[in-house]
Scaffold this motif. Structure first.
Motif: not given
Length: 434
Positions: A88-96
């Protein structure tokens, strides 16, 4: 064995007990099989134990013991909050992550700072991915994930080097800073995508799929020394001896909703589509064993049944036999068994069953043969007592293929000669024979 070998006559020279102990037979022409006997075990084509790739809870068990499954079927699903949080943290970083480059206010100085920060984030992400892979107990899954980490790291290093080259072009005045920022943004985007892909792969590994088609058994192999071990079921190599076996009276080693540590065996798939045998052949006999040699097996579980088998491989490296000597593992294909007396089909064996295997390592057809009991040692040589011109004579012989009941005579005795097959210690050279 030739029928003529069985036609025996008792000496009639005298009626005392000594004379009656001497029995005569004939050297015949027949076929001799030399047999090497070895202990063995029934093997499955392969057996794969699926373990928990990370600590968590067993959310679902989707296969029952004894159920046949196909390769790729989902058998169990594990929940791991830690791996899920990382994804989930990696997904959030990808979105940003930036999708394009913009010229920084600080020019090349800020560009350099952003690039160093991106490299540091990438290094941390790859280290975290390797840590997650290191917690996976299944060596195949772990190796695949580590390979993916290595490949992603090399790709990022290439992208980072490209952004560094773009900065040098700006400094030489042959490229714009905006183009260099586009290269750096691509590197940042790649780093974020790779971090997410690696985290997502770790989560995917929590879904346990059948690596082979076969029959399901809960848990893993028993600890060393336990009964009914699956050790030796694989045709090549051993199943690791791990904890997490199924206790007596319990179906599953881990119930649905139960906690699992990384490496806990959850389910085993045994491929019984092609059964075989694993024989332990002593070093003194193994040089006689070659691919294609025919054999016959008897199982403790099926008294009286005979199972044909054929050697398909002989291991090069030795093992220590149960008697403490050196032996070599011989692998055989197992065919359908039968009961010789009735001709009925024998039961299909199960992997792990004990067997006695008789390998027909040599055969001599059309050979001069005598009963094995006719060959005695005299003056350090193999000798057969014969009847020549009505009297006993000790004849040195050269042996060929040696069977359990009869042996091949290469020289010394010819077909049709009368020979002493019992009581040779009761006769002397020159004594009159009946």
């Amino acid at each position: 064995m030739s029928l003529g070998v069985l036609l025996l006559s008792q000496t009639g020279a005298s009626c005392d007990d000594e004379a009656s102990a001497v029995r005569l037979g004939s050297a015949e022409v027949g076929t001799v099989d030399e047999i090497v006997e070895a202990p063995g075990t029934v093997t499955a084509r392969t057996a794969a134990t699926l373990t928990a790739p990370a600590a968590g809870t067993l959310r679902e068990l989707l296969a029952e013991p004894g159920e046949r499954v196909a390769k790729g079927d989902v058998l169990a699903v594990i929940d791991s909050p830690e791996l899920t949080r990382r994804r989930d943290a990696a997904r959030e970083a990808l979105d940003q992550a930036p999708s394009g480059g913009s010229v920084p206010v600080g020019g090349t100085v800020e560009f350099t700072a952003v690039r160093k920060r991106t490299d540091k984030q990438a290094a941390a992400a790859f280290e975290q991915a390797r840590d997650a892979a290191g917690q996976i107990a299944d060596p195949r899954v772990r190796a695949a994930l580590l390979h993916q980490v290595d490949a992603a790291e090399k790709q990022y290093e290439t992208a980072s080097a490209a952004s560094a080259a773009a900065l040098r072009s700006v400094q030489r005045g042959v490229a714009s800073l905006g183009r260099a920022m586009g290269s750096l943004a691509a590197a940042q985007r790649m780093q974020a995508e790779q971090a997410y892909q690696l985290a997502d792969t770790a989560v995917d590994a929590l879904t346990l799929k059948a690596p082979v088609a076969g029959v399901v058994q809960y848990g893993g192999p028993p600890p060393a020394g336990g009964g009914g071990s699956l050790a030796g079921l694989l045709e090549s190599g051993q199943i690791p001896q791990t904890t997490g076996t199924v206790s007596s009276g319990v179906d599953a080693a881990v119930p649905e909703g139960g906690y699992v540590a990384a490496g806990t065996p959850v389910i085993t798939v045994v491929d019984t589509g092609r059964l075989g045998l694993s024989a332990e052949v002593d070093e003194t006999d193994v040089l006689l064993v070659e691919d294609g040699v025919e054999a016959e097996a008897e199982l403790d579980a099926a008294p009286g049944a005979r199972y044909p088998a054929t050697v398909r491989a002989v291991d090069l490296l030795p093992t220590t036999s149960a008697r403490g000597g050196v032996s070599y593992r011989v692998r055989l294909e197992l065919a359908e068994g039968r009961y010789p007396d009735s001709g009925e089909t024998a039961p299909v064996p199960r992997p792990g069953m004990s067997a006695v295997i008789r390998l027909k390592v040599r055969q001599a057809a059309g050979a001069v043969t005598v009963p094995a009991s006719a060959v005695v040692a005299a003056d350090g040589r193999d000798t057969v007592w014969t009847v020549r011109d009505g009297r006993y004579a000790a004849v040195p012989v050269r042996l060929g293929v040696q069977g359990e009941d009869i042996v091949q005579i290469l020289s010394g005795v010819g077909a049709g000669e009368r020979v002493v097959i019992a009581g040779a210690d009761q006769v002397s050279a020159g004594d009159e024979a009946p």
